[in-house]
Design a protein around this motif. Structure first.
Motif, PDB file in Angstrom:
ATOM      1  N   ARG A  63       0.821  -1.223   0.000  1.00 60.77           N
ATOM      2  CA  ARG A  63       0.000   0.000   0.000  1.00 60.77           C
ATOM      3  C   ARG A  63       0.855   1.274   0.000  1.00 60.77           C
TER       4      ARG A  63
ATOM      5  N   LEU B 197      -4.256  -1.637   5.620  1.00 60.07           N
ATOM      6  CA  LEU B 197      -5.000  -2.549   4.776  1.00 60.07           C
ATOM      7  C   LEU B 197      -5.431  -3.728   5.651  1.00 60.07           C
TER       8      LEU B 197
ATOM      9  N   MET C 182      -6.110  -0.563  -4.839  1.00 61.33           N
ATOM     10  CA  MET C 182      -5.584   0.285  -3.747  1.00 61.33           C
ATOM     11  C   MET C 182      -5.923   1.750  -3.992  1.00 61.33           C
TER      12      MET C 182
ATOM     13  N   TYR D 226      -5.988   7.312   0.337  1.00 56.18           N
ATOM     14  CA  TYR D 226      -4.840   6.645   0.979  1.00 56.18           C
ATOM     15  C   TYR D 226      -4.870   6.704   2.499  1.00 56.18           C
TER      16      TYR D 226
END
Ligand code: AMP
Ligand code: ZN
Length: 468
Positions: A41, A261, A294, A299
């Motif tokens: 990620r 994640l 992703m 984010y």
């Protein structure tokens, strides 16, 4: 362009230290195993930040380390009966393969902790000289945390509160002055890698590595320091303390952290069995899909990974690729002439998707909204292109789509791209043909794959393939 800064807990206008240039450091993985999808990620997210900044015209000096000396590496080396160096070298190579498959650009520099020991000794010496560190009898060097008055400013933790919670904890045999002091240098244990130092034969603590590598390759002050949110405390807090105490300057202007994640809404954990390496996912999916998945979330948000979500990402990505392929297909038979007035009007209209994309990315890299803008462009293309259009018009739309997807690190212009699955199937067919002594067919398959840039190698372990 606005960036959320963990330090101030606000979105701030991005103003680089030096006009037109960005100095960025991202904490890299500890290399004792194949990287997992959690490690992927920050790689994908900060590679996208870099790509967007480059698109905006910045020259980005992007440094990301490999932590290649660590307890976990040593443990793995002992288990396998090989050197720690062999373990770290092996997994750095494997990590680089995964990065390539996820279209993560190599950093400007990937420093290795073990190659920067000299700089670490220098910084530790400077900290001792300034009264910010001290060595104890066995040669361990500690950072004198309370001496650094701003300690806690990144994680917004207050030492007094932390102390109240920690009062009971005492590790026997520890000789540090204060429970919050952390290790800068530690003595070696039997069988561990070590370096000479003025205090003892030993190795550095983890935090000092990043302070030193960042300083060496980017200077005492940098624009962005980044990593996963688990690194805020203590790793990044300690990096700030070391760097600012040693250099007497603010270390990084913006601190960026990606959310975690999870798998099936649970924390990823090896022991619980919900744990995937990037390699595991690569066996089932093109890793572009993992990247696209992703980037479909912001984010900073936690992101849940599941089979269904990957299938959804696969379908979504296919929609984009199909639009690009359609466009290219129409171009093959389109007229060469200039763009008509109607087409000009449509192209002006299509510009709004780039604006929408930029707006999203300017707002703390909101890739989720940026992906929406890409979909709207795709929808626009699907409704507005036909065999009647000029080549130049189709090319302009395709260029716009490619420009946007490129920023996300998604490749849509793989014209003759053969998927891994297709290759595997053809290899299996070739093996079967060879078994039946149908060498003509076997050679045909080899040549066909070669024409698509796939090279086959017959090895003792079976047939291996690689892209030319
Ligand atoms: P490590 O090898 O544990 O030092 O991790 C390397 C990078 O991956 C760090 O930036 C971590 O914060 C990040 N990371 C580790 N696990 C996860 C996860 N489950 N989700 C997101 N980032 C993670
Ligand atoms: Zn770090």
């Amino acid at each position: 362009m606005k960036v959320y800064n963990t330090l101030t807990k606000r979105k701030e206008e991005f103003i680089p230290l030096e006009e037109g240039r960005v100095k960025m450091y991202v904490c890299g993985p500890t290399v004792y195993n194949l990287i997992h999808i959690g490690n992927a990620r920050p790689m994908i997210v900060f590679d996208t930040v870099r790509r967007y900044m480059e698109h905006k015209g910045y020259e980005v000096n992007f440094v990301s380390n490999f932590t290649d000396v660590d307890d976990k590496i040593i443990k793995k080396a002992i288990e396998e009966g090989v050197s720690a160096d062999e373990i770290s070298k092996r997994y750095i190579e494997e990590c680089k393969k995964d990065m390539k498959a996820m279209n993560v650009k190599p950093a400007t520099k990937h420093p290795l902790a073990t190659e920067e020991i000299c700089g670490m000794l220098e910084m530790i010496e400077a900290l001792i000289r300034k009264g910010y560190a001290y060595a104890v009898e066995d040669g361990t060097v500690y950072f004198r945390t309370k001496r650094f008055k701003e300690y806690g400013k990144l994680s917004h933790k207050n030492l007094e509160d932390l102390q109240a919670g920690h009062r009971e904890i005492k590790v026997s045999g520890e000789t540090k002055e204060d429970e919050f002091d952390f290790v800068l240098w530690k003595p070696k244990k039997e069988g561990e890698p070590y370096w000479d130092s003025p205090w003892c034969k030993g190795r550095p603590g983890w935090h000092i590595e990043c302070s030193v590598m960042s300083k060496k390759y980017l200077g005492e002050q940098i624009d962005i320091h980044a990593g996963g949110e688990d690194l805020i405390f203590p790793h990044h807090e300690n990096e700030i303390a070391q760097s600012e105490a040693a250099n007497g300057k603010e270390f990084a202007k913006y601190w960026m952290h990606n959310g975690f994640l999870n798998i099936d809404n649970k924390k990823m954990s090896k022991s619980a069995g919900n744990f995937f390496t990037v390699r595991d996912i690569g066996e089932k999916y093109d890793l572009q899909i993992l990247r696209f998945f992703m980037l479909s979330a912001h984010y900073r948000s936690p992101l849940n990974f599941s089979g269904e979500l990957m299938e959804a990402a696969k379908n979504s990505l296919e929609r984009i690729i199909t639009a690009a392929n359609n466009c290219r297909h129409l171009m093959k038979s389109a007229v060469d002439g200039t763009v008509t007035e109607t087409e000009k009007q449509l192209l002006r209209e299509a510009e709004k998707y780039t604006e929408q994309f930029d707006e999203a990315m300017d707002d703390d890299f909101n890739t989720a909204d940026a992906v929406t803008a890409v979909f709207e462009l795709v929808k626009f293309m699907n409704t507005n292109i036909s065999a009647e259009n000029s080549k130049a018009f189709l090319q302009a739309l395709l260029d716009e789509l490619i420009m946007l997807t490129d920023i996300l690190g998604i490749v849509v212009d793989k014209k003759e791209e053969v998927l891994d699955e297709e290759i595997e199937n053809l290899i299996a067919e070739r093996q079967a043909a060879r078994k039946e002594k149908n060498f003509k067919r076997a050679d045909e398959i080899r040549d066909m794959l070669l024409s698509k840039g796939i090279i086959l190698e017959d090895t003792r372990e079976g047939v291996k393939w690689r892209r030319a």
